[in-house]
Write a protein that holds these residues in place. Structure first.
Motif, PDB file in Angstrom:
ATOM      1  N   GLU A 177      -8.593  -4.804   0.385  1.00  0.00           N
ATOM      2  CA  GLU A 177      -9.114  -5.668  -0.673  1.00  0.00           C
ATOM      3  C   GLU A 177      -8.099  -5.901  -1.779  1.00  0.00           C
ATOM      4  O   GLU A 177      -8.015  -7.005  -2.333  1.00  0.00           O
ATOM      5  N   THR A 178      -7.334  -4.876  -2.120  1.00  0.00           N
ATOM      6  CA  THR A 178      -6.363  -5.003  -3.230  1.00  0.00           C
ATOM      7  C   THR A 178      -4.986  -5.463  -2.757  1.00  0.00           C
ATOM      8  O   THR A 178      -4.077  -5.636  -3.574  1.00  0.00           O
ATOM      9  N   GLN A 179      -4.833  -5.651  -1.422  1.00  0.00           N
ATOM     10  CA  GLN A 179      -3.542  -6.053  -0.829  1.00  0.00           C
ATOM     11  C   GLN A 179      -2.417  -5.115  -1.290  1.00  0.00           C
ATOM     12  O   GLN A 179      -1.310  -5.522  -1.612  1.00  0.00           O
ATOM     13  N   GLN A 180      -2.775  -3.828  -1.312  1.00  0.00           N
ATOM     14  CA  GLN A 180      -1.823  -2.830  -1.825  1.00  0.00           C
ATOM     15  C   GLN A 180      -0.641  -2.629  -0.889  1.00  0.00           C
ATOM     16  O   GLN A 180       0.510  -2.586  -1.319  1.00  0.00           O
ATOM     17  N   TYR A 181      -0.908  -2.472   0.420  1.00  0.00           N
ATOM     18  CA  TYR A 181       0.138  -2.262   1.414  1.00  0.00           C
ATOM     19  C   TYR A 181      -0.093  -3.197   2.595  1.00  0.00           C
ATOM     20  O   TYR A 181      -1.229  -3.611   2.840  1.00  0.00           O
ATOM     21  N   PRO A 182       0.961  -3.493   3.392  1.00  0.00           N
ATOM     22  CA  PRO A 182       0.764  -4.225   4.655  1.00  0.00           C
ATOM     23  C   PRO A 182       0.115  -3.281   5.684  1.00  0.00           C
ATOM     24  O   PRO A 182       0.730  -2.289   6.087  1.00  0.00           O
ATOM     25  N   MET A 183      -1.091  -3.578   6.109  1.00  0.00           N
ATOM     26  CA  MET A 183      -1.867  -2.644   6.928  1.00  0.00           C
ATOM     27  C   MET A 183      -1.215  -2.361   8.281  1.00  0.00           C
ATOM     28  O   MET A 183      -1.421  -1.298   8.860  1.00  0.00           O
ATOM     29  N   LYS A 184      -0.423  -3.304   8.786  1.00  0.00           N
ATOM     30  CA  LYS A 184       0.205  -3.051  10.083  1.00  0.00           C
ATOM     31  C   LYS A 184       1.224  -1.915  10.021  1.00  0.00           C
ATOM     32  O   LYS A 184       1.592  -1.352  11.062  1.00  0.00           O
ATOM     33  N   ARG A 185       1.648  -1.555   8.819  1.00  0.00           N
ATOM     34  CA  ARG A 185       2.601  -0.451   8.663  1.00  0.00           C
ATOM     35  C   ARG A 185       1.915   0.843   8.232  1.00  0.00           C
ATOM     36  O   ARG A 185       2.555   1.895   8.201  1.00  0.00           O
ATOM     37  N   VAL A 186       0.649   0.750   7.862  1.00  0.00           N
ATOM     38  CA  VAL A 186      -0.076   1.942   7.410  1.00  0.00           C
ATOM     39  C   VAL A 186      -0.623   2.656   8.644  1.00  0.00           C
ATOM     40  O   VAL A 186      -1.783   2.466   9.035  1.00  0.00           O
ATOM     41  N   VAL A 187       0.256   3.468   9.274  1.00  0.00           N
ATOM     42  CA  VAL A 187      -0.131   4.239  10.456  1.00  0.00           C
ATOM     43  C   VAL A 187       0.279   5.698  10.235  1.00  0.00           C
ATOM     44  O   VAL A 187       1.140   6.007   9.416  1.00  0.00           O
ATOM     45  N   SER A 188      -0.356   6.577  10.986  1.00  0.00           N
ATOM     46  CA  SER A 188      -0.126   8.008  10.806  1.00  0.00           C
ATOM     47  C   SER A 188       1.265   8.412  11.292  1.00  0.00           C
ATOM     48  O   SER A 188       1.803   7.843  12.234  1.00  0.00           O
ATOM     49  N   MET A 189       1.833   9.426  10.609  1.00  0.00           N
ATOM     50  CA  MET A 189       3.104  10.000  11.030  1.00  0.00           C
ATOM     51  C   MET A 189       2.917  10.968  12.192  1.00  0.00           C
ATOM     52  O   MET A 189       3.905  11.442  12.763  1.00  0.00           O
ATOM     53  N   GLY A 190       1.670  11.267  12.522  1.00  0.00           N
ATOM     54  CA  GLY A 190       1.410  12.164  13.652  1.00  0.00           C
ATOM     55  C   GLY A 190       1.858  13.578  13.405  1.00  0.00           C
ATOM     56  O   GLY A 190       2.384  14.222  14.326  1.00  0.00           O
TER      57      GLY A 190
END
Length: 611
Positions: free
Chosen positions: A229-242
């Motif tokens: 909603e706030t367009q804080q980060y690009p969601m395609k890059r918000v993934v877990s480091m595992g």
């Protein structure tokens, strides 16, 4: 029985050594692990302090800038035409002075009405940021902050916002953005991978670009919704480091991460920041730690192995020493007998060598004495050759003196004192001329010393010309020489150098006898380290096939009885004693040129010697 006991001892030593090496590896691993933990804690403290200071520095700035009367006029629409550019430029100057990326003003709908980046193609002017949390909170009257990837600039940054108040009304929001790239740049030179995570465990700053926007823990659904909603980060890059374990812990945690990031094991240390929910994290690779521990064990093993080998060598060496000692005793007795025999032979050889050295020294002394006598004989022979011309040079002034004396006596009898004085003065001049001739002869005939010292070449040449002058005048010949200003110093002996020049000049004169115009040219050349004296005649020159024999003893081109052929040989030996050289060549325009080359001497040192 002895071999079995020996094997048991070595097996026991090997077992204890193996246990010791395992224990040493455990201790070394713990030691180096503690060192990297201390380093990581120190690094995190510095990073946390710098980030907290940066955020704390910019937090109060929007509230101060929002008080500007110009902003209220723009937001109320009361500004005159053309007033907005003034406000934009003012915001640009503020951004420069506080080292901020952008400073901009939004109305109550989130529309940007003034911005410091108004000159840029991606200016904030006309853009609406109502979706950003910092706007939503500031428009309600709160001083707030936010962090995100810029939707316009594409740069990460911290946003600080305050309401613009007119009386009791909130008429807009002023925001200040600072970028974070310069903060990360200093982290890339450390031994650790540095991460800065926000309250949602998302990596916002990192020493590795591929860590940015990754999560160190599972992302909650509410947090994901807020980011979208706030367009804080690009969601395609918000993934877990595992990560294999939760790293937000009071103690360092050993972890592994996703294969696409790294296959190594890391030690994760973390430190909370003053920003709520934020953590500074350091990932330290464990491979170097374990490598150091392994190297420690390897060095210890090699040291132990070396000790064992040294012990074996010492035991073996001891046995060899005993055997060698007995052998050496036998050989020593034999050697002593041989030494006595060889010593007698050496004493005889030394005695013979001393006799030979004494004979050589005596021969050298005799040779030196003969050479001196030969040089002196050459000088006396030269004086003999010049005696007729010198006698003529002395007879002329004697005849003049007699005539002037008779005239002076007559003039005195007639009381003609001025005429008498003129004749007496001429007698004095003739006497001085005879004194000068005799001085040259006396100096030339004197025995020279053996020392080589600085001599003034100008004086030597001029005195030599004065010495051979009578013989030249007797043959209607002349010598040309243009002396340089000031002395020219070189290493040599004055009298012996005069003899060399006399030999060269008289030979040049004899080479031209019978010519209508007899001229000998003397010249001086100065080079960096040497002084060259050139004497040229205008005779037939030296035959090309004889050039290499000119300085050989007993070589002469004169008729039998006119000379022994030793003059040039003696001259070359004299110049060689000075450390110089004597050479001859034929001039392209006819005649021969003899060149004396001597080592040049520092004039300042020579002045001291001369004084």
């Amino acid at each position: 029985m002895m071999n079995r006991r020996f094997s048991f001892v070595w097996a026991t030593v090997f077992l204890f050594a193996l246990i010791g090496l395992v224990q040493l590896y455990s201790w070394a691993n713990a030691y180096f692990l503690e060192k990297v933990q201390v380093s990581a804690r120190s690094t995190l403290n510095l990073i946390a302090e710098s980030v907290d200071q940066a955020v704390g520095r910019y937090a109060p700035i929007p509230e101060l800038v929002a008080r500007d009367q110009n902003l209220r006029q723009v937001l109320r629409g009361e500004a005159e035409s053309g007033y907005e550019p003034f406000v934009n430029e003012k915001l640009r100057q503020i951004a420069i002075s506080i080292d901020a990326s952008e400073v901009y003003v939004m109305d109550t709908t989130g529309l940007t009405v003034a911005a410091s980046n108004y000159r840029d193609d991606d200016s904030f002017l006309g853009r609406n940021f109502a979706f950003r949390p910092y706007f939503k909170k500031a428009v309600t009257g709160l001083n707030t902050s936010f962090h995100a990837l810029g939707t316009t600039s594409g740069e990460r940054g911290f946003f600080f916002a305050s309401p613009v108040v007119d009386g009791i009304d909130i008429i807009g929001v002023l925001a200040v953005k600072i970028t974070v790239d310069h903060i990360e740049k200093d982290w890339r030179g450390t031994d650790h991978e540095i991460l800065l995570t926000d309250q949602n465990r998302v990596v916002f700053l990192s020493s590795r670009e591929d860590f940015t926007f990754r999560t160190v823990a599972p992302l909650l659904a509410s947090a994901r919704k807020e980011i979208v909603e706030t367009q804080q980060y690009p969601m395609k890059r918000v993934v877990s480091m595992g990560l294999s374990a939760d790293i937000i812990s009071n103690e360092p945690v050993e972890i592994m991460m996703s294969k696409d990031l790294s296959s190594e094991r890391y030690l994760a240390s973390n430190l909370p920041l003053e920003l709520s929910g934020w953590h500074a994290i350091a990932f330290t690779p464990l491979r170097p730690v374990r490598t150091q521990a392994a190297w420690t064990v390897a060095v210890a093993f090699l040291a132990l192995l070396a000790t064992c080998l040294a012990a074996m060598l010492i035991l073996q060496r001891r046995a060899n020493i005993i055997r060698t000692f007995r052998f050496e005793q036998e050989q020593r007795a034999l050697l002593e007998a041989r030494v006595v025999e060889r010593t007698a032979d050496l004493d005889a050889a030394n005695a013979s060598l001393r006799d030979e050295v004494a004979e050589r020294r005596h021969a050298e002394e005799q040779l030196r004495k003969s050479q001196k006598e030969l040089i002196q004989a050459g000088k006396l022979a030269a004086l003999g050759k010049m005696s007729a011309a010198i006698s003529h040079e002395i007879n002329q002034p004697l005849t003049a003196i007699k005539s002037y004396a008779v005239n002076a006596s007559t003039f005195l009898a007639r009381s003609r004192f001025e005429d008498a004085k003129f004749n007496v003065d001429n007698i004095s001049k003739m006497s001085d001329r005879m004194t000068e001739i005799s001085r040259h002869l006396r100096n030339f005939a004197r025995q020279p010393g053996d020392s080589v010292k600085p001599v003034n070449i100008i004086d030597v040449i001029e005195e030599t010309i004065g010495l051979v002058g009578p013989e030249f005048r007797a043959q209607n010949a002349r010598i040309t020489f243009e002396p340089r200003e000031g002395p020219v110093w070189a290493l040599g002996g004055k009298l012996r150098l005069q003899q060399v020049l006399v030999n060269i000049m008289t030979n040049a004169l004899e080479a031209m006898l019978g010519q209508s115009d007899i001229v000998v040219e003397c010249d001086l050349a100065l080079e960096q380290d040497v002084v060259k004296i050139m004497v040229r005649d205008h005779g037939p020159g030296v035959p090309k096939e004889d050039l290499e024999q000119v300085f050989d003893a007993f070589y002469t081109t004169k008729e039998a009885g006119s000379g022994m052929g030793l003059g040039m040989s003696i001259s070359q030996n004299i110049v060689t004693d000075f450390g110089g050289s004597l050479g001859v060549e034929n001039h392209p325009n006819g005649g021969a040129v003899f060149t004396v080359t001597l080592h040049r001497h520092d004039e300042r040192l020579s002045e001291g010697v001369n004084s």
